[in-house]
Design an enzyme around this catalytic site. Structure first.
Site, PDB file in Angstrom:
ATOM      1  N   ASN A   1      -0.292   1.163   5.700  1.00 10.60           N
ATOM      2  CA  ASN A   1       0.630   0.428   4.835  1.00 10.60           C
ATOM      3  C   ASN A   1       1.397  -0.548   5.725  1.00 10.60           C
ATOM      4  O   ASN A   1       2.014  -0.130   6.700  1.00 10.60           O
ATOM      5  CB  ASN A   1       1.598   1.403   4.153  1.00 10.60           C
ATOM      6  N   GLY A   2       1.343  -1.832   5.393  1.00 12.68           N
ATOM      7  CA  GLY A   2       2.049  -2.824   6.196  1.00 12.68           C
ATOM      8  C   GLY A   2       1.168  -4.028   6.443  1.00 12.68           C
ATOM      9  O   GLY A   2       0.147  -4.209   5.771  1.00 12.68           O
TER      10      GLY A   2
ATOM     11  N   GLY B   1       0.439   0.147  -5.064  1.00 10.11           N
ATOM     12  CA  GLY B   1      -0.833  -0.566  -4.984  1.00 10.11           C
ATOM     13  C   GLY B   1      -1.751  -0.127  -6.094  1.00 10.11           C
ATOM     14  O   GLY B   1      -1.964   1.073  -6.275  1.00 10.11           O
TER      15      GLY B   1
ATOM     16  N   TYR C   1      13.658  -2.773  -4.889  1.00  5.17           N
ATOM     17  CA  TYR C   1      12.586  -2.909  -5.853  1.00  5.17           C
ATOM     18  C   TYR C   1      11.375  -2.010  -5.626  1.00  5.17           C
ATOM     19  O   TYR C   1      10.856  -1.425  -6.561  1.00  5.17           O
ATOM     20  CB  TYR C   1      12.133  -4.383  -5.864  1.00  5.17           C
TER      21      TYR C   1
ATOM     22  N   CYS D   1       0.808  -1.213   0.000  1.00  2.74           N
ATOM     23  CA  CYS D   1       0.000   0.000   0.000  1.00  2.74           C
ATOM     24  C   CYS D   1       0.840   1.262   0.000  1.00  2.74           C
ATOM     25  O   CYS D   1       2.006   1.256   0.367  1.00  2.74           O
ATOM     26  CB  CYS D   1      -0.873   0.056   1.243  1.00  2.74           C
TER      27      CYS D   1
END
Ligand code: SF4
Length: 502
Positions: A126-127, A44, A276, A18
């Protein structure tokens, strides 16, 4: 809410879960949030949402929240002026989702919103929480009714049952109970709040908007909390600093306040963000990602040089590492594989006939560069190995005489439980095969990965200190820095029994 078809994604790459973006005290807050989310689209692509706050802060009595969420990309959901007109206010919070927990359904699209006795609260996360199942069982026993299947809803219920009175104290109470990785941005009637887990696994940055022409500095310079600096750049905000691991940042009409409710523990930032996930133009934990990737490529060349004629990246993510490799090895760098950026919705649900063409939808070989050459192919990772095999086959068909693959991460031997979607361990090629065996399966003349120490050296460390690694690198080492409570207590695998109709 809108419901749009989903874009295709590469099943042979790990996926970021996210991206989050929040803004406080700025005209057109929702439009700025939409722009920020657009810059974070790589984090995302399945769904997106914005909640705005009209009349909050000092005008708290008139506070009203507005929300719009939809499946698909930011541009598909927030380019209609009518939608944006429905998100008024000088504060907003937004979220891009790639689902790692909970299916893709509108009820899982964030920000999640709830009314409390202290006001409204919209949460973007996010996570991934590693004890979400255990907490959910406890919360359901206490009467909480879950509406979504996402682990992020656990925050909402923990805040709801907390006995503390202020929203910040309740949030701290909630954060002390969760395990896992989180970068949160939450919007409340009085404040925008950011929080990062005690090890700082996922990124979160603070930025400041410039004063607008005709506005006094104090009135015009709003604040931004977001996943990456590329989202600050797109809205013209200045990078102020990273939110620290374990820090809670409260932004309100009085300015910015920092709270550190957890004891100090050494940071374990996700090393894969450098390899990445993060956008190459972002600054992550003080280091430009582009530069980090080039340095990883150079280190890779020092570790595993091979006689060759040309260095070719697997686009897009292998590009900076391939440049670093080529510069260090003194070899020409060429675009031997061309990426088709317009693999559109036509192929969202490809027929079997189309599917077997696989990688050719996305990549094609540039024969002029490859024919008769010994090629070093540089990519960022090998997950299942299926895409790598097809790319190598394509490069050979274009006339390459030798193909040597170099990977700018160590072998991915373990799954991620901290917010990155990786296949289960049994599907990871490197979990059950040695490097030579992998080379044979992929069909290359040689294969080499950067070493653990080489990766750390490229990121400015002397090497990997096994006793105190500077990063989370669990997907390469199996050294998980946060307990995997739900994995160890495997009695319930899903957060909800209700699944969305297809
Ligand atoms: Fe990042 Fe890998 Fe750690 Fe997941 S396990 S947070 S991908 S380094």
């Amino acid at each position: 809410m809108t419901h749009r078809p989903l874009p295709p994604h590469d099943e042979d790459k790990p996926h970021e879960e996210c991206g989050v973006f929040g803004v406080w005290d700025a005209a057109d807050a929702a439009a700025l949030t939409a722009l920020g989310l657009h810059a974070l689209q790589h984090r995302g692509q399945e769904a997106t949402g914005i909640v705005s706050l009209e009349g909050g802060g000092q005008e708290v009595r008139n506070a009203r929240f507005h929300a719009h969420k939809g499946l698909g990309l930011v541009g598909d959901n927030f380019s209609d002026p009518k939608v944006m007109a429905g998100l008024p206010g000088r504060a907003a919070v937004g979220h891009n989702r790639y689902a790692t927990t909970g299916e893709t359904a509108l009820r899982n699209v964030q920000p999640l919103y709830a009314d409390f006795e202290f006001g409204g609260l919209a949460v973007a996360h996010n996570g991934n929480l590693t004890n979400a199942h255990a907490l959910k069982r406890m919360l359901v026993r206490r009467g909480c009714l879950f509406q979504s299947t996402t682990d992020s809803e656990v925050f909402i219920h923990l805040i709801a049952i907390s006995l503390y009175s202020t929203v910040v104290d309740r949030l701290i109470d909630a954060l002390k109970q969760v395990q896992g990785a989180y970068s949160l941005v939450a919007l409340h009637n009085h404040a925008l709040i950011g929080a990062r887990d005690p090890l700082g696994v996922r990124p979160l940055v603070l930025g400041r908007l410039p004063a607008r022409e005709g506005e006094a500095q104090a009135a015009g310079s709003g604040w931004v909390l977001t996943s990456e600096t590329c989202a600050l750049d797109i809205v013209g905000a200045e990078f102020v600093r990273d939110v620290e691991p374990g820090e809670i940042v409260v932004v309100d009409d009085q300015g910015v306040r920092s709270i550190k409710p957890f004891g100090r523990s050494p940071s374990r930032f996700c090393i894969f963000e450098y390899i990445y996930f993060a956008r190459p133009d972002s600054l992550v934990e003080g280091m430009p990602v582009y530069e980090a990737r080039k340095r990883i490529g150079a280190e890779l060349a020092r570790e595993s040089a091979v006689p060759a004629d040309v260095v070719v990246p697997v686009p897009d993510s292998g590009v900076p590492a391939a440049m670093g490799y080529a510069q260090e090895a003194g070899l020409p760098y060429e675009l031997g594989i061309i990426r088709n950026h317009y693999v559109g919705r036509t192929f969202i649900e490809p027929t079997d006939q189309i599917r077997h063409l696989g990688v050719k939808l996305k990549h094609s070989a540039n024969r002029a560069v490859l024919a008769g050459r010994r090629v070093v192919l540089v990519d960022d990772s090998i997950v299942r190995g299926t895409t790598s095999r097809k790319i190598v086959e394509m490069v050979r068909q274009a006339g390459a005489t030798e193909v040597h693959m170099r990977i700018s991460s160590p072998p991915t031997t373990h799954s991620c439980f901290y917010g990155i979607d990786t296949p289960e361990r049994s599907k990871l090629l490197a979990a059950s095969h040695g490097v030579e065996e992998m080379a044979r399966i992929i069909g290359v003349d040689s294969l080499a990965f950067i070493s653990h120490d080489g990766l750390y050296r490229a990121l400015g460390r002397p090497g990997r200190d096994a006793a105190r690694p500077a990063f989370c690198d669990a997907c390469f080492t199996g050294d998980y820095p946060i307990p995997l409570t739900d994995q160890q207590d495997n009695s319930e695998r899903q957060l909800s029994l209700l699944h969305a109709a297809p």
